[in-house]
Design a protein around this motif. Sequence first.
Motif, PDB file in Angstrom:
ATOM      1  N   SER A  16      50.248  43.269  13.168  1.00  0.00           N
ATOM      2  CA  SER A  16      51.080  44.381  13.633  1.00  0.00           C
ATOM      3  C   SER A  16      52.305  44.622  12.759  1.00  0.00           C
ATOM      4  O   SER A  16      53.226  45.316  13.168  1.00  0.00           O
ATOM      5  CB  SER A  16      51.503  44.134  15.081  1.00  0.00           C
ATOM      6  N   SER A  65      65.679  45.318  18.828  1.00  0.00           N
ATOM      7  CA  SER A  65      64.397  46.021  18.963  1.00  0.00           C
ATOM      8  C   SER A  65      64.465  47.086  20.048  1.00  0.00           C
ATOM      9  O   SER A  65      63.657  48.009  20.076  1.00  0.00           O
ATOM     10  CB  SER A  65      63.292  45.014  19.308  1.00  0.00           C
ATOM     11  N   GLU A  74      65.217  53.924  22.032  1.00  0.00           N
ATOM     12  CA  GLU A  74      64.524  55.013  22.725  1.00  0.00           C
ATOM     13  C   GLU A  74      63.014  54.785  22.777  1.00  0.00           C
ATOM     14  O   GLU A  74      62.331  55.279  23.659  1.00  0.00           O
ATOM     15  CB  GLU A  74      64.798  56.337  22.009  1.00  0.00           C
ATOM     16  N   ASP A  75      62.507  54.088  21.764  1.00  0.00           N
ATOM     17  CA  ASP A  75      61.052  53.931  21.651  1.00  0.00           C
ATOM     18  C   ASP A  75      60.573  52.521  21.978  1.00  0.00           C
ATOM     19  O   ASP A  75      59.414  52.184  21.736  1.00  0.00           O
ATOM     20  CB  ASP A  75      60.600  54.309  20.237  1.00  0.00           C
ATOM     21  N   LYS A 107      60.055  43.898  17.724  1.00  0.00           N
ATOM     22  CA  LYS A 107      59.550  45.211  18.138  1.00  0.00           C
ATOM     23  C   LYS A 107      58.045  45.308  17.890  1.00  0.00           C
ATOM     24  O   LYS A 107      57.297  45.800  18.741  1.00  0.00           O
ATOM     25  CB  LYS A 107      60.301  46.300  17.360  1.00  0.00           C
ATOM     26  N   GLU A 108      57.603  44.827  16.755  1.00  0.00           N
ATOM     27  CA  GLU A 108      56.170  44.840  16.447  1.00  0.00           C
ATOM     28  C   GLU A 108      55.399  43.913  17.394  1.00  0.00           C
ATOM     29  O   GLU A 108      54.286  44.220  17.811  1.00  0.00           O
ATOM     30  CB  GLU A 108      55.943  44.483  14.969  1.00  0.00           C
ATOM     31  N   PHE A 149      56.406  56.574  20.833  1.00  0.00           N
ATOM     32  CA  PHE A 149      56.542  55.865  22.101  1.00  0.00           C
ATOM     33  C   PHE A 149      55.644  56.477  23.174  1.00  0.00           C
ATOM     34  O   PHE A 149      55.588  57.685  23.348  1.00  0.00           O
ATOM     35  CB  PHE A 149      58.008  55.953  22.544  1.00  0.00           C
ATOM     36  N   ARG A 186      55.074  45.751  20.708  1.00  0.00           N
ATOM     37  CA  ARG A 186      53.994  46.743  20.614  1.00  0.00           C
ATOM     38  C   ARG A 186      52.639  46.049  20.731  1.00  0.00           C
ATOM     39  O   ARG A 186      51.743  46.493  21.448  1.00  0.00           O
ATOM     40  CB  ARG A 186      54.052  47.478  19.260  1.00  0.00           C
ATOM     41  N   PRO A 192      52.494  50.323  15.000  1.00  0.00           N
ATOM     42  CA  PRO A 192      51.440  49.304  15.007  1.00  0.00           C
ATOM     43  C   PRO A 192      50.800  49.152  16.377  1.00  0.00           C
ATOM     44  O   PRO A 192      51.260  49.742  17.357  1.00  0.00           O
ATOM     45  CB  PRO A 192      52.202  48.036  14.642  1.00  0.00           C
TER      46      PRO A 192
END
Lengths: 410, 410
Positions: free
Chosen positions: B304, A203, A206-207, A167-168, B407, A171, B71
């Motif tokens: 991150s 991961s 919703e986000d 997930k990181e 998000f 991002r 992050p």
Amino acid sequence: MNGNIIVGQSGGPTAAINSSLAGVYRTAKDRGARKVFGMLHGIQGLLQERYIDLSDYIKNDLDTELLKRTPAAFLGSCRFKLPEIHEDREVYEKIFGILDKLDIEAFIYIGGNDSMDTIKKLSDYAIVTGHPTRFIGCPKTIDNDLALTDHTPGYGSAAKYIGTSIKEIIRDSFCLEYEKGVVTIVEIMGRNAGWLTGSASLSRGEDCCGPDLIYLPELPFDLKKFGEKVKNLLSSKSSVVIAVSEGLRLSDGRYVCELGQSLDFVDAFGHKQLSGTANYLASYVAGEIGCKTRSIELSTLQRSGSHLASRVDILEAYQVGGAAVKAADEGDSGKMVVLNRISDDPYQCGTKVKDVHKIANDEKLVPRKWMNEEGDYVAEEFINYVRPLIQGDVSPIMVDGIPRHLFRPV
Amino acid sequence: MNGNIIVGQSGGPTAAINSSLAGVYRTAKDRGARKVFGMLHGIQGLLQERYIDLSDYIKNDLDTELLKRTPAAFLGSCRFKLPEIHEDREVYEKIFGILDKLDIEAFIYIGGNDSMDTIKKLSDYAIVTGHPTRFIGCPKTIDNDLALTDHTPGYGSAAKYIGTSIKEIIRDSFCLEYEKGVVTIVEIMGRNAGWLTGSASLSRGEDCCGPDLIYLPELPFDLKKFGEKVKNLLSSKSSVVIAVSEGLRLSDGRYVCELGQSLDFVDAFGHKQLSGTANYLASYVAGEIGCKTRSIELSTLQRSGSHLASRVDILEAYQVGGAAVKAADEGDSGKMVVLNRISDDPYQCGTKVKDVHKIANDEKLVPRKWMNEEGDYVAEEFINYVRPLIQGDVSPIMVDGIPRHLFRPV
């Protein structure tokens, strides 16, 4: 229980293996064991008579808590395959001689497939020779590939680390825009079983869109189809993140990582040492599409990231250690403790013991129907299976900004 | 403050850059700003008139807390170097046209060296043309290489991640014994400055020996001496862990990573893209000594890894964002907020503003006296400097076992 017990750790490190050790120690003490010995570096160290008295290291409840939060094998580990009994009786005589000298009532071995092979052989030898020591296996492997148990301690924490890190990474990868997009390929452990790679799907939520593609080692990997998928994804999004198993193989059996380099190293169990799958695929994509690529190996961080351990995992690892001692105390031998899931939601799970002969050297793979039809993602069944195993946290005990571990001078 | 403000993020992702964004947003709102716009992908996105109204995304205090824990760059980032004013006035006219259209009173840019160059040029242009918009820079970089500020937001969290991960790697590497020992080489970011690589030393403590060697990019790297050191270490311990900067160079100026591969990719600022230093050194050691080796790149995880953020870092990042708005509101322009350390123990630190002309394009390196004499470890001064910056935690807000982020659909 009124004799001594000895416990060892074997195979690859995990974030939960020491919680099982803590469970073994505490339960043995509670049940009246006189001494709890720890063999250093497993059966290999025991053959050199290297062991410690665990009470020299676990002196109070805080030490127990620290041990539960200490990654890798506190006692040291080994990858040592015992010979067949008829091949080399001497090794067995030596081991049992040491066990007799230490007055060992129960021998607990925490490990994966190869370690259960050790338990099987030692308990067989004890039966054949009428030796009274009991041998119990305690499951442990981030790979989650042991048969008969719902899952293995160590897997949940690794899955939580992988889900969080992916997930990181996702991002991070969306931050900077590149003319032709950016493709990030993350390589995850698991030679033959895709349990860890599949946990990249955690991961998604919703986000977070989650990884775009997930390739497990259970299915043959089609390089050309992969390239087309990536090209297609880049037409609609600026950043593509892909999770791949280190053990991906083409339909002709060649490892993907072999395509880019020569491989000549094989470990004591005959397993090929893999690396470079993500690296190769990143070069492939760069060459085919001309976009920016990045390859990331989660490496040993994924198995020893105890600062992000799953509470369910750490508690189950402890419980399994305790159950192993209880089984031995009640007269069982040649058994492995297994986790027995009763329900997914609410998650409920207990322990049982099963015959180690049915477990050793058998590998549990991700079922085909737990993947999507295309074979490039996991299905909902997979996520429902793994999600309960990553729940809850075990806060690290922070000292001066860094997690504290239980220390054994080496 | 009664106009609008616009804020952008630039350069590499960090775990703290969004905390600065939260600080900018909240302080601007508290001080009466009508609208707070966020440019998408920095100045590059602004030139394409890509921006959002941040109040569409930050709706309540929980959103602020999530943003502080998210992050990478929430707004997206860019690596875009503005031309000199005399080279291309049109770009400036376009930017200022957009600022006028949006009625921008203050322009806040969160970034590193290259971003401060942007602030410098834009504020110079405003002065030359008598434009009323104020331009303030907000420091951000995991590299910690900005001049005039004691340290940069983002560095503390990366250092905490590195210290913790190195400790887990050290634990992991001692598990299995190999005949000739095992050498693990961990590659850490930082092209020219060794601040991140040096933070590997944070793993050392009562319960951990720390890495055996730490090589910063500030000093020329001697391959032969390195090989001898490693050989020597292996004579007394079974596992050797070494932290190296991605930017290590030989005395003749060649990058270590160039020794094993060809390098042809250079980014928009003329920086060479590096990778493979640890990989090369691991092969070198394997070839020279014949021991087992492993190379690990901490990769983008180190910048991150917000699940392991430093509380000091996240709070300072927020504070710096607020101070930037305050400075603009009080009429400052062409300035960067700096962190001003008052004392190490107890750690106290405030903010000031300094002229961005004195900061832009100047790189702060680790002083020679903060390394040991041999140049293969950091000195106590270094550890005393970084230790306060990794203190405290910002617990991730966990949803279903995974950290939740704020998000923004992309």
